[in-house]
Scaffold this motif. Structure first.
Motif, PDB file in Angstrom:
ATOM      1  N   UNK A 130      14.412  11.351   0.308  1.00  0.00           N
ATOM      2  CA  UNK A 130      15.187  10.125   0.061  1.00  0.00           C
ATOM      3  C   UNK A 130      14.311   8.887   0.172  1.00  0.00           C
ATOM      4  N   UNK A 131      13.451   8.871   1.149  1.00  0.00           N
ATOM      5  CA  UNK A 131      12.541   7.744   1.353  1.00  0.00           C
ATOM      6  C   UNK A 131      11.590   7.609   0.163  1.00  0.00           C
ATOM      7  N   UNK A 132      11.081   8.757  -0.313  1.00  0.00           N
ATOM      8  CA  UNK A 132      10.196   8.755  -1.479  1.00  0.00           C
ATOM      9  C   UNK A 132      10.896   8.109  -2.660  1.00  0.00           C
ATOM     10  N   UNK A 133      12.138   8.563  -2.891  1.00  0.00           N
ATOM     11  CA  UNK A 133      12.882   8.060  -4.054  1.00  0.00           C
ATOM     12  C   UNK A 133      13.118   6.555  -3.934  1.00  0.00           C
ATOM     13  N   UNK A 134      13.526   6.105  -2.775  1.00  0.00           N
ATOM     14  CA  UNK A 134      13.804   4.681  -2.560  1.00  0.00           C
ATOM     15  C   UNK A 134      12.549   3.841  -2.747  1.00  0.00           C
ATOM     16  N   UNK A 135      11.437   4.311  -2.144  1.00  0.00           N
ATOM     17  CA  UNK A 135      10.198   3.539  -2.227  1.00  0.00           C
ATOM     18  C   UNK A 135       9.690   3.450  -3.663  1.00  0.00           C
ATOM     19  N   UNK A 136       9.781   4.563  -4.388  1.00  0.00           N
ATOM     20  CA  UNK A 136       9.313   4.558  -5.771  1.00  0.00           C
ATOM     21  C   UNK A 136      10.186   3.625  -6.615  1.00  0.00           C
ATOM     22  N   UNK A 172       0.813  -1.209   0.000  1.00  0.00           N
ATOM     23  CA  UNK A 172       0.000   0.000   0.000  1.00  0.00           C
ATOM     24  C   UNK A 172       0.852   1.267   0.000  1.00  0.00           C
ATOM     25  N   UNK A 173       1.953   1.250   0.802  1.00  0.00           N
ATOM     26  CA  UNK A 173       2.799   2.458   0.879  1.00  0.00           C
ATOM     27  C   UNK A 173       3.450   2.760  -0.463  1.00  0.00           C
ATOM     28  N   UNK A 174       3.776   1.652  -1.218  1.00  0.00           N
ATOM     29  CA  UNK A 174       4.354   1.850  -2.559  1.00  0.00           C
ATOM     30  C   UNK A 174       3.283   2.313  -3.538  1.00  0.00           C
ATOM     31  N   UNK A 191       0.539   4.000  -3.080  1.00  0.00           N
ATOM     32  CA  UNK A 191       0.172   5.411  -2.901  1.00  0.00           C
ATOM     33  C   UNK A 191       1.170   6.311  -3.613  1.00  0.00           C
ATOM     34  N   UNK A 192       2.455   5.979  -3.462  1.00  0.00           N
ATOM     35  CA  UNK A 192       3.476   6.825  -4.085  1.00  0.00           C
ATOM     36  C   UNK A 192       3.431   6.735  -5.600  1.00  0.00           C
ATOM     37  N   UNK A 193       3.246   5.530  -6.150  1.00  0.00           N
ATOM     38  CA  UNK A 193       3.152   5.373  -7.615  1.00  0.00           C
ATOM     39  C   UNK A 193       1.912   6.111  -8.151  1.00  0.00           C
ATOM     40  N   UNK A 194       0.824   6.014  -7.386  1.00  0.00           N
ATOM     41  CA  UNK A 194      -0.397   6.724  -7.784  1.00  0.00           C
ATOM     42  C   UNK A 194      -0.155   8.224  -7.868  1.00  0.00           C
ATOM     43  N   UNK A 195       0.513   8.776  -6.835  1.00  0.00           N
ATOM     44  CA  UNK A 195       0.795  10.214  -6.822  1.00  0.00           C
ATOM     45  C   UNK A 195       1.761  10.601  -7.944  1.00  0.00           C
ATOM     46  N   UNK A 196       2.769   9.743  -8.153  1.00  0.00           N
ATOM     47  CA  UNK A 196       3.793  10.081  -9.148  1.00  0.00           C
ATOM     48  C   UNK A 196       3.279   9.841 -10.554  1.00  0.00           C
ATOM     49  N   UNK A 197       2.697   8.649 -10.799  1.00  0.00           N
ATOM     50  CA  UNK A 197       2.342   8.302 -12.173  1.00  0.00           C
ATOM     51  C   UNK A 197       0.971   8.837 -12.580  1.00  0.00           C
ATOM     52  N   UNK A 198      -0.047   8.643 -11.762  1.00  0.00           N
ATOM     53  CA  UNK A 198      -1.399   9.017 -12.170  1.00  0.00           C
ATOM     54  C   UNK A 198      -1.762  10.457 -11.823  1.00  0.00           C
ATOM     55  N   UNK A 199      -1.050  11.056 -10.878  1.00  0.00           N
ATOM     56  CA  UNK A 199      -1.356  12.444 -10.537  1.00  0.00           C
ATOM     57  C   UNK A 199      -0.251  13.401 -10.968  1.00  0.00           C
ATOM     58  N   UNK A 200       0.897  12.845 -11.348  1.00  0.00           N
ATOM     59  CA  UNK A 200       1.940  13.668 -11.953  1.00  0.00           C
ATOM     60  C   UNK A 200       2.738  14.516 -10.978  1.00  0.00           C
ATOM     61  N   UNK A 201       2.735  14.157  -9.710  1.00  0.00           N
ATOM     62  CA  UNK A 201       3.510  14.944  -8.753  1.00  0.00           C
ATOM     63  C   UNK A 201       4.987  14.595  -8.833  1.00  0.00           C
ATOM     64  N   UNK A 202       5.847  15.585  -8.578  1.00  0.00           N
ATOM     65  CA  UNK A 202       7.292  15.340  -8.514  1.00  0.00           C
ATOM     66  C   UNK A 202       7.612  14.691  -7.168  1.00  0.00           C
ATOM     67  N   UNK A 203       8.802  14.132  -7.078  1.00  0.00           N
ATOM     68  CA  UNK A 203       9.227  13.495  -5.820  1.00  0.00           C
ATOM     69  C   UNK A 203       9.186  14.484  -4.667  1.00  0.00           C
ATOM     70  N   UNK A 204       9.583  15.721  -4.932  1.00  0.00           N
ATOM     71  CA  UNK A 204       9.581  16.751  -3.888  1.00  0.00           C
ATOM     72  C   UNK A 204       8.160  17.010  -3.391  1.00  0.00           C
ATOM     73  N   UNK A 205       7.225  17.102  -4.338  1.00  0.00           N
ATOM     74  CA  UNK A 205       5.831  17.357  -3.971  1.00  0.00           C
ATOM     75  C   UNK A 205       5.269  16.195  -3.153  1.00  0.00           C
TER      76      UNK A 205
END
Lengths: 184, 296
Positions: free
Chosen positions: A166-172, A138-140, A142-156
């Motif tokens: 760093x955690x965002x980048x690793x998890x993605x 689930x934690x992964x 959510x991040x893929x959904x935000x990055x891929x389907x909502x288009x947010x940058x890692x910073x956002x």
């Protein structure tokens, strides 16, 4: 589903690209027949409103026709190029003020009348890329959904989820590695 | 750089799915070009993504394709009309290349030519209309001037005729008055009428004149019926014979009509006579030129 041979032309990707660049409408028709479903599915996974999703698909194919000259096979396959056009157009639409306002109005009418606009929405969680996503933690997911389907940058995403960049980048990255395995 | 680690870093998926940032993309493209293994990993992920997308698809509305095609056919017809408008302009491709203009430039030029053609059409139409109007106006001027000339000369002759008529009328009026006067005199019982007949001196024996002598007022009127025409410098003179002596009764000129000429007042006379004298008259009559005579 067996395709009737001889009546429908089939092209290699190279042939298809060459014909499209020479403005061949038959090749474009073939392109639509073979890829509209895949691209529409991606668009519909980003845009809830079916009417808007169809409009965006139309816009995406017109842009493919108009921008085919700028497609560079060295940078990736034709489908990848088209997929990114579809994804970017969808995210731009969702982020536009007019779409956000129309969705607010829908939300109000939804709360008053059960059914209605909800009937127009399709359960997209069990198809295509989404279905693969379902297999992630689930934690992964959510991040893929935000990055891929909502288009947010890692910073956002780091800001939204209140976790270190760093955690965002690793998890993605881990999630993407797993996706590759699931897709194989 | 360890290629295996690089491939396993998630960059391949990140790049293909459009999640990589600018720096990562550039680096990955360079790695792909340099290392076939990286390229192969990318191809493999792209194909699996594409294949996966084919399953469990949603289908768009049926009318989307026709909408797309009508849009791109409009694009095509615009391109074709741009090309054909360039050709229809009659500009050979060689010249178009020499001028180095794009298809847009050729288009602008041909549309400018159309504008020029339109302007030229309007100008020539206006010029033609002006010429027609000028010719028409000149013709009308000529026509009206001729009309005016004709009417003016007609008017002039009418004025002349009117003047003549008026003059003639005056003459007739005068003549009528004279007749009336003569008739009145003849009706007057107090008027003595003296018929004078030609003498042997007279070259015209038919000569005749009448003297009307008012017995009351003693005024003398002379009516000449016929007398020989006097030569230039000569004039007739009327004489009254009073107790055997000639008394001047005035000179007169010959004139047409029944005109009664009022002569000098003669209180007493036994006869009247007319002699031809030098112009202005003489104190005594020239007996050789006594032409007519009559007794009271």
């Amino acid at each position: 589903l067996g395709k009737p041979l001889g009546t429908i032309a089939t092209y290699t990707e190279h042939e298809l690209v060459t014909l499209l660049k020479s403005r061949d409408t038959r090749a474009f028709s073939y392109l639509y027949d073979n890829y509209s479903g895949s691209l529409y599915t991606v668009i519909a996974q980003i845009i809830d409103d079916i009417e808007v999703a169809n409009d965006v698909l139309q816009e995406v194919f017109i842009n493919i026709w108009r921008k085919i000259e700028s497609y560079d096979p060295m940078k990736g396959r034709l489908f990848t190029w088209m997929l990114n056009i579809a994804r970017n157009a969808s995210i731009d639409t969702v982020r536009s003020k007019s779409y956000q306002n129309s969705q607010k109005n829908l939300a109000i009418s939804d709360s008053n009348e059960t059914g209605g606009a909800q009937a127009e929405q399709v359960n997209i969680d069990n198809i295509g890329f989404r279905k693969v996503l379902e297999r992630l933690k689930k934690e992964q997911r959510v991040l893929i959904d935000l990055a891929y389907f909502k288009g947010y940058t890692h910073e956002e995403i780091a800001e939204i989820e209140d976790i270190p960049l760093g955690t965002v980048k690793t998890r993605i990255r881990n999630a993407l590695m797993q996706l590759r395995e699931y897709l194989k | 750089v360890n290629i295996g680690e690089y491939i396993s870093s998630g960059i391949v998926e990140s790049y293909v799915l459009g999640l990589a940032d600018e720096t990562e993309r550039k680096e990955f493209e360079e790695m792909c070009a340099a290392h076939p293994k990286v390229r192969a990993a990318r191809d493999s992920f792209e194909i699996s993504l594409e294949e996966n997308a084919k399953f469990g698809q949603l289908q768009p509305r049926a009318n989307v394709k026709s909408k797309i095609f009508s849009a791109i056919e409009m694009d095509l017809s615009t391109v074709q009309s741009q090309l054909s408008s360039g050709n229809n302009g009659g500009i050979p491709p060689v010249i178009r290349n020499e001028s180095g203009s794009s298809s847009g430039g050729a288009n602008e030029r041909s549309s400018a030519a159309v504008v020029r053609m339109k302007t030229y059409k309007w100008q020539s139409l206006i010029a033609a209309a002006a010429v027609v109007l000028l010719v028409l106006s000149t013709a009308l001027n000529f026509y009206f001037f001729n009309q005016y000339k004709r009417y003016y000369s007609e008017y002039q002759s009418l004025v002349t005729a009117q003047t003549e008529l008026a003059a003639h009328n005056q003459v007739m009026e005068t003549r009528l008055l004279e007749y009336e006067k003569a008739v009145d005199m003849m009706k007057d019982p107090g008027m003595a009428m003296v018929k004078m007949s030609a003498t042997s001196n007279n070259p015209d024996p038919t000569s005749a004149t009448m003297v009307f002598w008012d017995t009351a007022s003693k005024d003398v009127y002379l009516a000449v019926s016929k007398l020989p025409k006097p030569a230039t410098g000569e004039q007739y003179q009327l004489w009254a014979l009073v107790d055997g002596k000639p008394v001047d009764a005035g000179v007169f000129d010959m004139k047409d009509g029944p005109g009664m000429m009022k002569m000098k007042n003669i209180p007493k006379a036994q006869a009247f006579a007319i002699t031809l004298e030098k112009r202005g008259g003489s104190p005594t009559p020239t007996m050789e030129k006594l032409y007519v005579m009559g007794k009271v």
